[in-house]
Design a protein around this motif. Sequence first.
Motif, PDB file in Angstrom:
ATOM      1  N   CYS A   2       0.844  -1.202   0.000  1.00 46.73           N
ATOM      2  CA  CYS A   2       0.000   0.000   0.000  1.00 46.73           C
ATOM      3  C   CYS A   2       0.884   1.258   0.000  1.00 46.73           C
ATOM      4  O   CYS A   2       2.080   1.206   0.279  1.00 46.73           O
ATOM      5  CB  CYS A   2      -0.972  -0.020   1.178  1.00 46.73           C
ATOM      6  N   CYS A   5       2.766   1.913   3.181  1.00 45.54           N
ATOM      7  CA  CYS A   5       3.880   0.966   3.341  1.00 45.54           C
ATOM      8  C   CYS A   5       5.058   1.388   2.455  1.00 45.54           C
ATOM      9  O   CYS A   5       6.219   1.247   2.853  1.00 45.54           O
ATOM     10  CB  CYS A   5       3.425  -0.453   3.034  1.00 45.54           C
ATOM     11  N   HIS A  44       1.804  -2.957   8.709  1.00 46.59           N
ATOM     12  CA  HIS A  44       0.555  -2.736   7.970  1.00 46.59           C
ATOM     13  C   HIS A  44      -0.639  -3.353   8.672  1.00 46.59           C
ATOM     14  O   HIS A  44      -0.619  -4.524   9.045  1.00 46.59           O
ATOM     15  CB  HIS A  44       0.627  -3.300   6.541  1.00 46.59           C
ATOM     16  N   HIS A  95      -4.557   1.763   5.156  1.00 53.90           N
ATOM     17  CA  HIS A  95      -3.499   1.479   6.133  1.00 53.90           C
ATOM     18  C   HIS A  95      -3.849   2.384   7.313  1.00 53.90           C
ATOM     19  O   HIS A  95      -3.931   3.614   7.137  1.00 53.90           O
ATOM     20  CB  HIS A  95      -2.126   1.826   5.521  1.00 53.90           C
TER      21      HIS A  95
END
Length: 131
Positions: A2, A5, A44, A95
């Motif tokens: 994501c 991340c 995450h 997230h």
Amino acid sequence: MCIFCKIIAGEIPSAKVYEDEYVLAILDISQVTYGHTLVLPKKHCTDILDVDQETMMHIASILPNLSKKIVSNTKALGCNILSNQGEVAGQTVNHLHFHIIPRYGSDDSIVINFNESKKQDLDEVLKTIKG
Ligand code: 5GP
Ligand code: ZN
């Protein structure tokens, strides 16, 4: 991976406000008010319905001091701490993150209305929530 991340991994640049082993705080790319900051766990998880207790404890442990620092250094009068869980609640990045939004006055570019919907029987609501 994501987008947050990727930011945590350093693949996408960010303006880092705070960092430790578990948590990263960055300036939101779209500043709702001056100093608008996002606090994210490095591990995450999608949202608060998904987070493990230890990760949440790390976030909670840094939120007060970070908020105090941001409010004090921006000379804001207060702040909103918001976290959207799920698309229906306005979450756009899946997230977990907490917005710290410094507040300067009633004309800030943020509107939060707590309007009562239809009258509820609180005993019935309580039963439902407690399961
Ligand atoms: P949400 O709508 O999920 O509660 O908030 C997501 C936030 O992430 C938005 O306020 C948006 O401006 C911010 N955001 C999205 N992409 C990026 C990015 O690449 N970098 C930074 N710093 N913020 C981002
Ligand atoms: Zn992620």
